[in-house]
Design a protein around this motif. Structure first.
Motif, PDB file in Angstrom:
ATOM      1  N   UNK A 134       3.078   3.061  -1.118  1.00 26.43           N
ATOM      2  CA  UNK A 134       2.318   3.193   0.117  1.00 26.43           C
ATOM      3  C   UNK A 134       1.058   2.342   0.096  1.00 26.43           C
ATOM      4  N   UNK A 135       0.351   2.340  -1.028  1.00 23.99           N
ATOM      5  CA  UNK A 135      -0.832   1.488  -1.144  1.00 23.99           C
ATOM      6  C   UNK A 135      -0.433   0.024  -1.045  1.00 23.99           C
ATOM      7  N   UNK A 136       0.670  -0.335  -1.691  1.00 23.85           N
ATOM      8  CA  UNK A 136       1.134  -1.715  -1.632  1.00 23.85           C
ATOM      9  C   UNK A 136       1.480  -2.155  -0.222  1.00 23.85           C
ATOM     10  N   UNK A 137       2.105  -1.273   0.560  1.00 27.62           N
ATOM     11  CA  UNK A 137       2.437  -1.609   1.946  1.00 27.62           C
ATOM     12  C   UNK A 137       1.152  -1.834   2.751  1.00 27.62           C
ATOM     13  N   UNK A 138       0.145  -0.980   2.526  1.00 26.67           N
ATOM     14  CA  UNK A 138      -1.121  -1.162   3.219  1.00 26.67           C
ATOM     15  C   UNK A 138      -1.816  -2.455   2.844  1.00 26.67           C
ATOM     16  N   UNK A 139      -1.845  -2.751   1.547  1.00 20.30           N
ATOM     17  CA  UNK A 139      -2.454  -4.008   1.089  1.00 20.30           C
ATOM     18  C   UNK A 139      -1.689  -5.206   1.629  1.00 20.30           C
ATOM     19  N   UNK A 148      -0.377 -13.753  -3.528  1.00 19.20           N
ATOM     20  CA  UNK A 148      -0.295 -15.094  -4.097  1.00 19.20           C
ATOM     21  C   UNK A 148      -0.347 -16.150  -3.001  1.00 19.20           C
ATOM     22  N   UNK A 149       0.273 -15.846  -1.854  1.00 17.96           N
ATOM     23  CA  UNK A 149       0.214 -16.765  -0.722  1.00 17.96           C
ATOM     24  C   UNK A 149      -1.219 -16.939  -0.233  1.00 17.96           C
ATOM     25  N   UNK A 150      -1.989 -15.856  -0.201  1.00 16.38           N
ATOM     26  CA  UNK A 150      -3.397 -15.944   0.212  1.00 16.38           C
ATOM     27  C   UNK A 150      -4.184 -16.860  -0.711  1.00 16.38           C
ATOM     28  N   UNK A 198       7.781  -7.989  -2.953  1.00 17.79           N
ATOM     29  CA  UNK A 198       7.775  -8.311  -1.531  1.00 17.79           C
ATOM     30  C   UNK A 198       7.164  -7.188  -0.713  1.00 17.79           C
ATOM     31  N   UNK A 199       7.525  -5.947  -1.031  1.00 17.62           N
ATOM     32  CA  UNK A 199       7.048  -4.787  -0.280  1.00 17.62           C
ATOM     33  C   UNK A 199       5.624  -4.429  -0.677  1.00 17.62           C
ATOM     34  N   UNK A 200       5.282  -4.571  -1.955  1.00 19.67           N
ATOM     35  CA  UNK A 200       3.967  -4.185  -2.442  1.00 19.67           C
ATOM     36  C   UNK A 200       2.869  -5.173  -2.077  1.00 19.67           C
ATOM     37  N   UNK A 201       3.222  -6.348  -1.626  1.00 16.76           N
ATOM     38  CA  UNK A 201       2.210  -7.294  -1.183  1.00 16.76           C
ATOM     39  C   UNK A 201       1.780  -8.311  -2.207  1.00 16.76           C
ATOM     40  N   UNK A 227      -0.095  -5.425   4.465  1.00 20.41           N
ATOM     41  CA  UNK A 227      -0.449  -5.620   5.869  1.00 20.41           C
ATOM     42  C   UNK A 227      -1.806  -6.322   6.000  1.00 20.41           C
ATOM     43  N   UNK A 228      -2.767  -5.917   5.169  1.00 18.80           N
ATOM     44  CA  UNK A 228      -4.093  -6.536   5.228  1.00 18.80           C
ATOM     45  C   UNK A 228      -4.028  -8.003   4.834  1.00 18.80           C
ATOM     46  N   UNK A 229      -3.328  -8.281   3.723  1.00 14.70           N
ATOM     47  CA  UNK A 229      -3.258  -9.652   3.225  1.00 14.70           C
ATOM     48  C   UNK A 229      -2.494 -10.543   4.195  1.00 14.70           C
ATOM     49  N   UNK A 230      -1.446 -10.006   4.823  1.00 14.05           N
ATOM     50  CA  UNK A 230      -0.704 -10.788   5.809  1.00 14.05           C
ATOM     51  C   UNK A 230      -1.599 -11.172   6.981  1.00 14.05           C
ATOM     52  N   UNK A 231      -2.464 -10.240   7.409  1.00 14.18           N
ATOM     53  CA  UNK A 231      -3.410 -10.560   8.485  1.00 14.18           C
ATOM     54  C   UNK A 231      -4.390 -11.648   8.046  1.00 14.18           C
TER      55      UNK A 231
END
Length: 345
Positions: free
Chosen positions: A162-167, A113-115, A105-108, A169-173
């Motif tokens: 940290x990389x997972x949190x950044x990814x 998968x949702x994308x 969930x945190x790592x994206x 955020x990008x994928x959620x956008x």
């Protein structure tokens, strides 16, 4: 001192088992089975606990047989398999990252998968089977991207998180953008899928997920010893003969596949992968990844949450993802406060 049980085979092999962990696993399995029977008996046509057991044994009426074996049993089996996959995947990521926040969930990964699913729904107007394939591919691509971006002479815990949190955020956008491009029908379909639900699940979702778990779970457990040594650090693990990067890569691929397959089967069910390993560790009081207890805890959590989503709110039935999201969000806040007080974040 911890009590352990040593099992010996005729061939001379021995297996040491923590008695408390074994008791926890058995208790969780019994709880998952009991919750599953109760869930099968829940619905517009309620069936008693005993009648469900008789029907599963082949002694029910024709109507009970149809309701139990064709309508409700596949949904419960998907819930058990999805929960077990998320629990095991979460335990793997938390152990590899050595961080309690290192969950899909945190790592994206769930968002990735949702994308993949949204691309199929919004841009291709694909079928349910194509949405499943899209979710799997989206999760795999996201996992590969996180691994490559986090790589720097190896993959280390906080860098991975940290990389997972950044990814994430990008994928959620990207997911939000895809929803704005969809027409009303596809957008409605996508939002329903993104909530995370077990409604309408049938045997076509059970068999692929069961086959994947039958392959990946033994593979993961076969590498559990190396994973436990890796928690002591890469240098110590290398000195003990563990091929660290090979084991890490293998287990990360397994965790990504488990998470992506679970998301493809039920949508992005939130926070089970985060909470199940933590709760299992607190029950067993055992160090290490606690893979089997986490697997059993994930299955128990999801079928229990599915029952709560149907019965705890009166006539208003909720998707199971709403229930796990609320409970998991509360748990995440508690975990963050606890970690901060302990000085770890």
């Amino acid at each position: 001192m911890k009590s352990t049980l040593t099992l010996r085979t005729p061939g001379g092999l021995s297996l040491r088992t923590d008695v408390r962990a074994l008791v926890v696993v058995v208790a969780l399995l019994l709880a998952a089975c009991a919750a599953s029977v109760v869930l099968i008996g829940t619905g517009d046509f309620p069936i008693s606990f005993g009648d469900v057991l008789r029907t599963l044994a082949g002694n029910g009426t024709a109507g009970q047989d149809f309701i139990v074996n064709e309508l409700r049993l596949p949904r419960v089996l998907v819930g058990l398999l999805v929960g077990a996959s998320l629990g095991l995947g979460g335990a793997l990521f938390q152990s590899i990252s050595r961080n309690p926040l290192g969950s899909p969930d945190v790592l994206g990964l769930s968002q990735g998968a949702t994308s993949g699913a949204l691309v199929v729904i919004v841009l291709l107007s694909g079928t349910a089977a194509q949405v499943t394939v899209g979710a799997l591919l989206g999760g795999l691509v996201t996992g590969l991207a996180i691994y490559l971006l986090a790589w720097k002479q190896g993959v280390h815990g906080y860098r991975l998180v940290l990389v997972g949190i950044g990814v994430s955020a990008i994928v959620t956008a990207v997911n939000g953008y895809l929803l704005t491009k969809a027409d009303l029908v596809d957008a409605t379909r996508a939002v329903v899928w993104m909530t995370g639900s077990l409604d309408g699940r049938d045997w076509s979702q059970v068999w692929p997920l069961l086959a994947l778990c039958a392959v990946l779970v033994p593979l993961v457990l076969a590498n559990a010893r190396g994973l436990r040594m890796m928690e002591m650090g890469d240098d110590v693990s290398n000195a003990l003969g563990v091929r660290v990067e090979r084991v890490r890569m293998l287990l990360m691929v397994a965790a990504v596949l488990l998470t992506a397959a679970a998301t493809a089967a039920a949508g992005p069910v939130s926070f089970v992968a985060l909470t199940a390993p933590q709760l299992a560790r607190r029950l067993t009081r055992s160090p290490g990844p606690n893979l089997v207890p986490s697997l059993c805890m994930g299955a128990t959590l999801l079928v229990t949450a599915d029952w709560a989503s149907q019965r705890a709110f009166g006539a208003d039935q909720l998707p199971v993802g709403v229930v796990t999201g609320v409970l998991g969000g509360v748990y995440l806040l508690w975990l963050l406060v606890t970690e901060r007080r302990a000085g770890r974040i």
